[in-house]
Design a protein around this motif. Structure first.
Motif, mmCIF file in Angstrom:
data_model
loop_
_atom_site.group_PDB
_atom_site.id
_atom_site.type_symbol
_atom_site.label_atom_id
_atom_site.label_comp_id
_atom_site.label_asym_id
_atom_site.label_seq_id
_atom_site.Cartn_x
_atom_site.Cartn_y
_atom_site.Cartn_z
ATOM 1 N N VAL B 108 90.362 26.936 94.006
ATOM 2 C CA VAL B 108 90.108 27.858 92.847
ATOM 3 C C VAL B 108 90.822 29.162 93.412
ATOM 4 O O VAL B 108 91.631 29.780 92.593
ATOM 5 N N PHE B 109 90.536 29.651 94.537
ATOM 6 C CA PHE B 109 90.986 30.830 94.770
ATOM 7 C C PHE B 109 92.339 30.837 94.883
ATOM 8 O O PHE B 109 93.102 31.734 94.196
ATOM 9 N N GLY B 110 93.181 30.005 95.389
ATOM 10 C CA GLY B 110 94.717 29.912 95.345
ATOM 11 C C GLY B 110 95.322 29.646 93.955
ATOM 12 O O GLY B 110 96.125 30.626 93.708
ATOM 13 N N LEU B 111 94.448 28.949 93.081
ATOM 14 C CA LEU B 111 95.137 28.997 91.879
ATOM 15 C C LEU B 111 95.089 30.155 90.983
ATOM 16 O O LEU B 111 95.732 30.833 90.278
ATOM 17 N N ALA B 112 93.720 30.637 91.189
ATOM 18 C CA ALA B 112 93.324 31.984 90.400
ATOM 19 C C ALA B 112 94.486 32.984 90.880
ATOM 20 O O ALA B 112 95.004 33.924 90.032
ATOM 21 N N PHE B 113 94.764 33.090 92.252
ATOM 22 C CA PHE B 113 95.654 34.094 92.733
ATOM 23 C C PHE B 113 97.076 33.741 92.350
ATOM 24 O O PHE B 113 97.555 34.896 91.876
ATOM 25 N N VAL B 114 97.569 32.812 92.181
ATOM 26 C CA VAL B 114 98.714 32.569 91.670
ATOM 27 C C VAL B 114 99.040 32.717 90.140
ATOM 28 O O VAL B 114 99.977 33.464 89.854
ATOM 29 N N VAL B 115 98.014 32.561 89.296
ATOM 30 C CA VAL B 115 98.082 32.522 87.748
ATOM 31 C C VAL B 115 97.861 34.142 87.649
ATOM 32 O O VAL B 115 98.533 34.743 86.727
ATOM 33 N N THR B 116 97.186 34.811 88.583
ATOM 34 C CA THR B 116 96.961 36.181 88.386
ATOM 35 C C THR B 116 98.282 36.761 88.483
ATOM 36 O O THR B 116 98.835 37.556 87.615
ATOM 37 N N PHE B 117 98.962 36.511 89.450
ATOM 38 C CA PHE B 117 100.142 36.920 89.930
ATOM 39 C C PHE B 117 101.230 36.407 88.650
ATOM 40 O O PHE B 117 102.214 37.353 88.309
ATOM 41 N N LEU B 118 101.106 35.445 88.287
ATOM 42 C CA LEU B 118 102.113 35.208 87.138
ATOM 43 C C LEU B 118 101.968 35.973 85.929
ATOM 44 O O LEU B 118 102.871 36.437 85.356
ATOM 45 N N CYS B 119 100.509 36.229 85.638
ATOM 46 C CA CYS B 119 100.184 36.916 84.457
ATOM 47 C C CYS B 119 101.028 38.423 84.811
ATOM 48 O O CYS B 119 101.489 38.892 83.632
ATOM 49 N N TRP B 120 100.867 38.843 85.688
ATOM 50 C CA TRP B 120 101.422 40.218 86.025
ATOM 51 C C TRP B 120 102.915 40.096 85.961
ATOM 52 O O TRP B 120 103.491 40.965 85.388
ATOM 53 N N ALA B 121 103.436 39.134 86.416
ATOM 54 C CA ALA B 121 105.047 39.138 86.694
ATOM 55 C C ALA B 121 105.521 38.786 85.227
ATOM 56 O O ALA B 121 106.665 39.042 84.940
ATOM 57 N N ALA B 122 104.986 37.964 84.433
ATOM 58 C CA ALA B 122 105.548 37.295 83.158
ATOM 59 C C ALA B 122 105.063 37.946 82.105
ATOM 60 O O ALA B 122 105.330 37.557 80.889
ATOM 61 N N ALA B 123 104.282 38.973 82.114
ATOM 62 C CA ALA B 123 103.616 39.460 80.785
ATOM 63 C C ALA B 123 104.477 39.790 79.885
ATOM 64 O O ALA B 123 105.666 40.685 80.450
ATOM 65 N N GLY B 124 104.390 39.367 78.809
ATOM 66 C CA GLY B 124 105.447 39.605 77.657
ATOM 67 C C GLY B 124 106.630 38.976 77.645
ATOM 68 O O GLY B 124 107.668 38.908 76.927
ATOM 69 N N LYS B 125 106.609 38.261 78.662
ATOM 70 C CA LYS B 125 107.785 37.145 78.808
ATOM 71 C C LYS B 125 107.250 35.276 78.986
ATOM 72 O O LYS B 125 106.200 35.427 78.584
ATOM 73 N N THR B 126 108.289 34.883 78.775
ATOM 74 C CA THR B 126 108.135 33.309 78.742
ATOM 75 C C THR B 126 108.306 32.804 80.298
ATOM 76 O O THR B 126 109.298 32.827 80.792
#
Lengths: 376, 431, 522
Positions: B108-126
């Motif tokens: 869960v920790f790993g997945l949550a971290f990765v998705v957090t990162f993706l949300c930050w990196a890809a906000a407003g994008k696809t």
């Protein structure tokens, strides 16, 4: 044959001969013209033998002349040997403390990065600038190596994995910095740094690329010899390397020994990096380390992890590199042949029993055991 | 009297509950602090996430269906997930996570971290999620095969640092032979033979001549790099069409399964080499833990003398395991050329063999663990490419370091519980 | 099955480990092979078992010549062996260990785990050797591990069973159980070869005794031969069986005080559980117990090599918990570790270097971080002389010396400084009788100088011979501390975890074979 070092010398020499034989076979089979003559070997053998002999002797003659045929080639051999000796010393020192330092490459990059940055970012008086850049190189390597020692000491992580990984981190760090203002030469888009100021360059022997860094390397050899053979710190490193449990039981700090060994090993590799950027290359590129870091491992193995042995091994490899370049120029035999030669030499030396079997040398005693598996 | 003594020795003292040794506590705190730092980075990223929608594109096939993309509000999701990571880190720091629940929470920790990162990196994008998964699988395939090769060797007690060398030899042999014969299959067979060749050198020098195995592995990598480089320079480079144009294996969709959205496209629309990798994971796991040969392999890797005393030929089993590893590693090597890039270049494996070694160790010498670790490495490597495309603020060189840094962190954090086979790296001498 | 060895010879370089050994073991006989450490017993058995190849001689089994080129061949011929160092894979289960090498499969090489489990259950019932087939070997006590070793041999239907020093890990009561098992085997016609260096047990167990000295058969005698006769045969000269140890006269105050010490092992179990005791100056406290009951962890915690979870260790009133090995040594503790090659010396270092391993950073051996080779050599020459270390020179690598001389190097180093406390763990393990005498005398001499001495040994005989008081450890706790004249049987019961008074009672009700012999001797 009675003295151990004589025996080892004989084995080493035999290994070199064996490697040259392997190389000769490679030259013959990979040369289309020569290979063609073997097609009709049974109808007319002299052709095949003649062609093979010519191909091999041409290649090896130009290799030999390129390494030792006069002052110019010899100076080139010394240039090539300089960083190999320093980085090889680092690997040797770590070996003696029971550590596999596969990370000379990364430490060398870190050292070159720091030395280069000091070399082109400041304007300082002649001697001061060089010393400062040199110190920066030692520092950069020491940090990169010491980090491994510290992690190993504190967490027990295996140094082989740590050093392999940090090699890549160092390379990518350098590549990245070469695209930023920190290192990139103004006005350039490719990853290259400004040229190191004259004040920070090693002075050259007139007419050659041989530079003062070679003398620094010899000083480093003397220092490492003293450290290992005569100092209490070296006593601890060797004890920890040979039997960490007994060393700990005798009150030595194993973690401290690991950290010191890797700091020193890193500093030595960093010195090699400084020699590259301040002595031969001058600007930093992502190819600054070449394969020196990896070659230094084989140098240390060939040199049996002793300071003197490392010098000899560094010179041998330096000669192979310098000669290999000439061989490539003159006979179109690829430089990569020297890589094969180097690997083969070390392989044979690591398996003395095999060499003895081939040359029917009487077996006596056992080889040096350096360190054991992942659990060690 | 015998009865009396029997009861004496089988004393009924209750088994003491497990406690935490000082070393263990230090390790837990270290790991907890580390996780907390990571979680802190996650919180920072979440805090700086743009309040926009992040789109995870799923599939081109389903362009107009609601399944074509997952749209999430970047900021709240990032914050929530970052909070999750902090919670897991704190739980470990204060209580210590272990057992199955621990594994789950770390996932869960790993997945949550990765998705957090993706949300930050890809906000407003696809963010092209299916691409990411497909790329992960592609990059992970050789890593998994390499790590499996390592598992086979090291379970039998032979350290294999030479995976990189096996890759290089396999990749070269596959490219040249496939071009010369015009058959990709012949290329794969050649790669297997090349992998076995390096494995045979490893086996002979390690088992017969008892050369230090880490040294040996490093030297074999140099050797393989030298010899493939030499042969490449000597006759392949000038005549690419004749020697270095094998083509790439085409994907073979598996009927039915390949039409499952996302999963089908990712896992079942792949080349035969990838399917071979699936089979290899299953076979290696089964063979090691369920068969006679596997039992013997593990025995000679843990306690060779014990195996010897019950009549097992220790050296023979070791040879077999190392050579079997060569087969698997050769397949991994083939993937670089005929499975992916379609041509050999000097040192094209670029250290992936060492990453496979890291996956093996992070996976604790277990085929499934190694597979998961390899997938993780494949994921970060693919992510680096993807993020470059969608233009995130992070330089790609920094992301490229991620798997290496992750390994350092993992090795430093996990060590102590991780145990290599007991006799790994120790030559066996009779008598 | 009748086993004959004829003229069996095994050489290692110039050393003749077995010199024309002739030995006959009758069917259904318990035959003891007696010899001190290094006499060549284990080499002989390894030759018989196919682990080593003989240089000369032959083996006959029921009159048929047998050549064992591998353990596999030996097993097939019906020879089984219980090794001194157990040949068990720690991470495997009992069933996996028993089936290893003789696995039954369900086609395609797939293991038949159920059959293995059933086999273990059957065998363990038939011979009364209780084990759980699914337990992992590393989790079970050494005594039970030995049962697994015996089961392995029985599973192969061994007709000749070799037991190599099997009693080292057992309490006297467990030895009785082992004797029962051996007698059951004997009734089935199995021949048993029992290897040992302990005089008492051969007399209790053997049908016949063959004594080996320096690789040669010295005599084959009946079990009613007296202990002193056996000892003389074994060593080659009259041996003083008792250590010359008068009770300490120089008794001082408590030097070492341990209070409520807990040590947690890496698996998370309490290896040392609330241990408290005192050792006074001029006194030897012996810690008895079966191997693996927390003695190792206790000693490591006392040396600062393992961190204590809680409790206090005071030496001369100074708290040592939390300090590292360096501080412990500087506080005046001398330490003889149980595994000398692992912890005691650096094998590739010279005798001279090993003699200053813990003193190298002090004057006169070094100044300002630089070693002084002359001072190091002078010190070595003196110590080698004083402790009678047999070495070619002080530059010789320690790994080239014999076990006894290696231990003398460790002893010489540890006793070369003034000590408050000497901790000696298994100080004579693997040594020959001469070295054992030397080590024992030096330890007693150290005590007589007023040093507090803590001895840890799994050899009850050694504990009883040296100690002024005896503490018995079981599962990390001290069961009780008793006087030196406590009976073997009582100590044996205490080693199984029974408190002193109850143990005394039990011992009286159930005397063991060995205990009876031992106490009769005293």
């Amino acid at each position: 044959m009675s003295r151990p070092w004589v025996r080892e010398l004989v084995v080493s020499f035999a290994a070199v001969i064996l490697a040259l034989v392997v190389g000769a076979v490679l030259i013959i089979v990979s040369d289309a013209d020569v290979a063609a003559t073997w097609g009709y070997f049974f109808s007319y053998p002299p052709d095949a033998l003649q062609a093979s002999w010519t191909a091999v002797s041409d290649a090896y003659t130009s290799l030999f002349l390129g390494a030792l045929g006069g002052w110019k080639p010899i100076s080139e051999t010394l240039v090539q040997a300089t960083p190999l000796i320093c980085a090889g010393l680092g690997v040797s020192l770590a070996f003696r403390a029971g550590l596999f330092n596969i990370g000379a490459q990364g430490q060398l990059i870190a050292g070159a990065l720091c030395a280069g940055w000091v070399g082109f970012s400041f304007e300082l008086p002649v001697v001061v600038h060089l010393l400062l850049a040199l110190a920066a190189g030692l520092f950069g390597g020491a940090v990169w190596g010491g980090l491994v020692g510290l992690l190993k000491a504190r967490t027990g992580a295996h140094e082989v994995i740590l050093t392999i990984m940090l090699n890549y981190v160092a390379l990518y760090l350098l590549q990245w910095l070469l695209t930023t203002d920190v290192l990139q030469r103004p006005g350039r888009n490719d990853p290259i740094s400004p040229v190191v100021e004259q004040t920070a360059q090693f002075p050259n022997w007139p007419g050659t690329r041989l530079h003062l860094g070679f003398l620094v390397a010899l000083l480093a050899v003397a220092a490492v010899w003293w450290l290992l053979a005569r100092s209490t710190t070296g006593f601890q490193l060797r004890a920890v390397g040979a039997n960490p449990e007994a060393a700990r039981t005798a009150g030595m700090s194993v973690g401290r020994a690991y950290t010191i060994a890797m700091l020193a090993a890193g500093a030595l590799a960093g010195l090699a990096g400084a020699q590259q950027v301040l002595g031969t290359d001058y600007p930093l590129t992502d190819g600054i380390a070449g394969s020196v870091g990896f070659d230094s491992i084989t140098v240390a193995l060939l040199g049996r992890a002793s300071p003197i042995g490392t010098v000899v091994a560094g010179l041998v490899f330096g000669a192979l590199n310098a000669g290999g370049l000439q061989m490539q120029l003159q006979t179109q035999t690829p430089l990569t042949l020297t890589t094969v030669l180097q690997a083969t030499i070390v392989l044979f030396i690591a398996a003395p029993a095999l060499v003895r079997a081939v040359f029917r040398i009487r077996a006596e005693g056992t080889g040096t055991v350096l360190a054991k598996g992942w659990n060690a | 009297m015998n009865d009396a003594t029997t009861t004496l020795t089988r004393e009924t003292a209750p088994v003491p509950a497990t406690l935490e040794s000082p070393d263990e506590r230090r390790r837990r705190i270290r790991m907890g602090v580390l996780a907390l730092v990571l979680a802190g980075i996650g919180v920072l990223l979440a805090a700086f996430t743009a309040p926009e929608t992040v789109t995870f594109a799923l599939s081109g096939q389903l362009a107009d269906s609601p399944l074509s993309a997952i749209k999430l509000p970047a900021l709240p999701v990032a914050l929530a997930l970052a909070a999750c990571t902090v919670a897991v880190a704190l739980a470990h720091l204060l209580r210590g996570l272990s057992g199955r629940l621990g594994v789950l929470l770390w996932a869960v920790f790993g997945l949550a971290f990765v998705v957090t990162f993706l949300c930050w990196a890809a906000a407003g994008k696809t963010f092209p999620l299916t691409n990411q998964l497909q790329g992960t699988l592609n990059l992970a395939t050789p890593l998994i095969l390499g790590a499996l090769a390592g598992v086979l060797c090291e379970r039998a007690g032979v350290i294999n640092v030479a995976i990189e060398g096996q890759f290089l030899a396999g990749a070269f042999a596959a490219a040249v032979l496939a071009t010369v014969t015009g058959s990709l299959l012949a290329g794969v067979v050649a790669a297997v033979l090349a992998g076995v060749l390096i494995a045979a050198m490893l086996a002979v020098f390690a088992i017969r001549y008892r050369v230090n195995q880490v040294v040996l592995g490093v030297v074999l990598v140099v050797f393989a790099s030298g010899i493939t480089g030499f042969l490449f320079d000597q006759f392949v480079k000038g005549e690419s069409a004749k020697f270095n144009n094998p083509g790439v294996m085409s994907a073979v969709p598996i009927p039915v399964l390949s039409s499952i959205p996302v999963i089908g496209e990712t896992f079942f629309r792949q080349t035969l080499l990838v399917y071979t990798m699936y089979a290899a994971v299953a076979i290696v796991t089964f063979v090691l833990f369920k068969t006679r040969w596997g039992l013997r392999v593990r025995a000679v890797g843990e306690h060779p003398r014990a195996a010897d005393t019950v009549g097992i030929k220790v050296l023979r089993v070791r040879y077999q395991a190392v050579l079997a590893g060569g087969v698997v590693a050769g397949l991994g090597g083939a993937f670089f050329t005929v499975g992916f890039t379609g041509g050999f270049d000097k040192d094209l494996t670029a250290g992936q063999g060492f990453i496979a070694l890291a996956a093996l160790i992070m996976g604790r010498w277990h085929p499934l663990g190694a597979t998961i670790a390899a997938l993780f490495f494949g994921f970060t490597q693919q992510l680096q490419g993807q993020l470059q495309i969608i233009e995130t603020p992070i330089p790609s060189e920094l992301l490229i370091m991620a798997p290496y840094l992750a390994t350092v962190v993992a090795v430093a954090g996990l060590v102590g519980r991780v145990r290599a086979p007991k006799a790994d790296g120790e030559p066996y001498v009779k008598g | 099955m009748k086993l004959e060895l004829r003229g069996l010879t095994k050489r290692f370089g110039s050393l003749v480990a077995n010199d024309h050994i002739d030995l006959t073991v009758e069917s259904g006989e318990i035959h003891c092979l007696l010899g001190e450490n290094g006499a060549g017993k284990s080499t002989l058995m390894n030759v018989l078992y196919g682990l080593l190849q003989p240089d000369e001689g032959s083996v006959l089994l029921d009159g048929e010549p047998l050549t064992c080129t591998s353990p596999g061949a030996a097993i097939a011929a019906g020879i089984g062996m219980v090794h001194q160092h157990f040949m068990l894979v720690p991470v495997f289960t009992v069933a996996e260990n028993v089936m290893l090498g003789r696995e039954r499969t369900r086609g395609l090489g797939v293991l038949d785990q159920r059959a293995a489990r059933t086999l273990v259950r059957e065998l363990s019932e038939r011979y009364g050797l209780a084990v759980d087939p699914d337990a992992r070997v590393e989790d079970i006590p050494v005594g039970v591990q030995q049962r697994v070793e015996i089961l392995k041999a029985l599973a192969n239907e061994a007709k000749v069973l070799i037991l190599d020093e099997p009693t080292a890990v057992l309490t006297p009561q467990e030895i009785d159980e082992l004797i029962e098992v051996m007698r059951a085997l004997k009734r089935n016609g199995t021949s048993v070869i029992f290897i040992t260096h302990k005089l008492k047990e051969v007399r209790a167990i053997a049908d016949r005794i063959t004594v080996i000295r320096r690789g040669k058969v010295v005599a084959t005698v009946a079990p009613d031969t007296s202990e002193s006769e056996l000892a003389e045969l074994m060593v080659g000269r009259p041996v003083q069986l008792q250590v010359d140890k008068r009770a300490g006269t120089n008794l001082g105050g408590a030097k070492l005080a341990v209070e409520g010490l807990d040590v947690v092992d890496p698996q998370g179990f309490l290896a040392v559980d609330g241990v408290s005791f005192e050792v006074r100056g001029g006194e030897i406290l012996g810690i008895a117990g079966v191997q693996g009951n927390g003695q190792t962890e206790l000693v490591e915690a006392l040396m600062g090599l393992t961190a204590a979870a809680s409790g206090s260790v005071k030496l001369g009133g100074r708290e040592l918990v939390g300090a590292g090995p360096r501080e412990h040594l500087e506080a005046g503790i001398g330490y003889i570790p149980e595994d000398r090659s692992h912890d005691g010396y650096v094998g590739t270092f010279s005798v001279a270097e090993n003699l200053i391993l813990d003193l190298h950073s002090r004057a006169p051996f070094s100044r300002n971080g630089t070693l002084s080779p002359a001072a190091i050599r002078a010190n070595a020459a003196q110590r080698v002389e004083e402790f009678d270390v047999r070495t070619q020179s002080v530059e010789t690598e320690v790994s080239a010396l014999s076990g006894g001389n290696q231990q003398k190097v460790v002893l010489a180093r540890e006793l070369s400084r003034p000590l408050e406390l000497l901790i000696a763990a298994q100080p004579t393990r693997g040594l020959d009788v001469g070295s054992i005498e030397f080590v024992h005398n030096r330890i007693v001499r150290e005590r007589d100088q007023g040093t507090a001495v803590l001895i840890v040994s799994t050899e009850l005989e050694e504990i009883v011979a040296l100690s002024d008081r005896i503490a018995v450890m079981y599962r990390g706790r001290i069961v009780g501390i008793v006087g030196p004249d406590t009976s073997w049987d009582q100590l044996g019961c205490m080693m199984a975890g029974i408190p002193p008074e109850e143990a005394a009672q039990q011992a009286e009700e159930n005397p063991t074979v060995l205990g009876a012999l031992e106490d009769a001797h005293e």
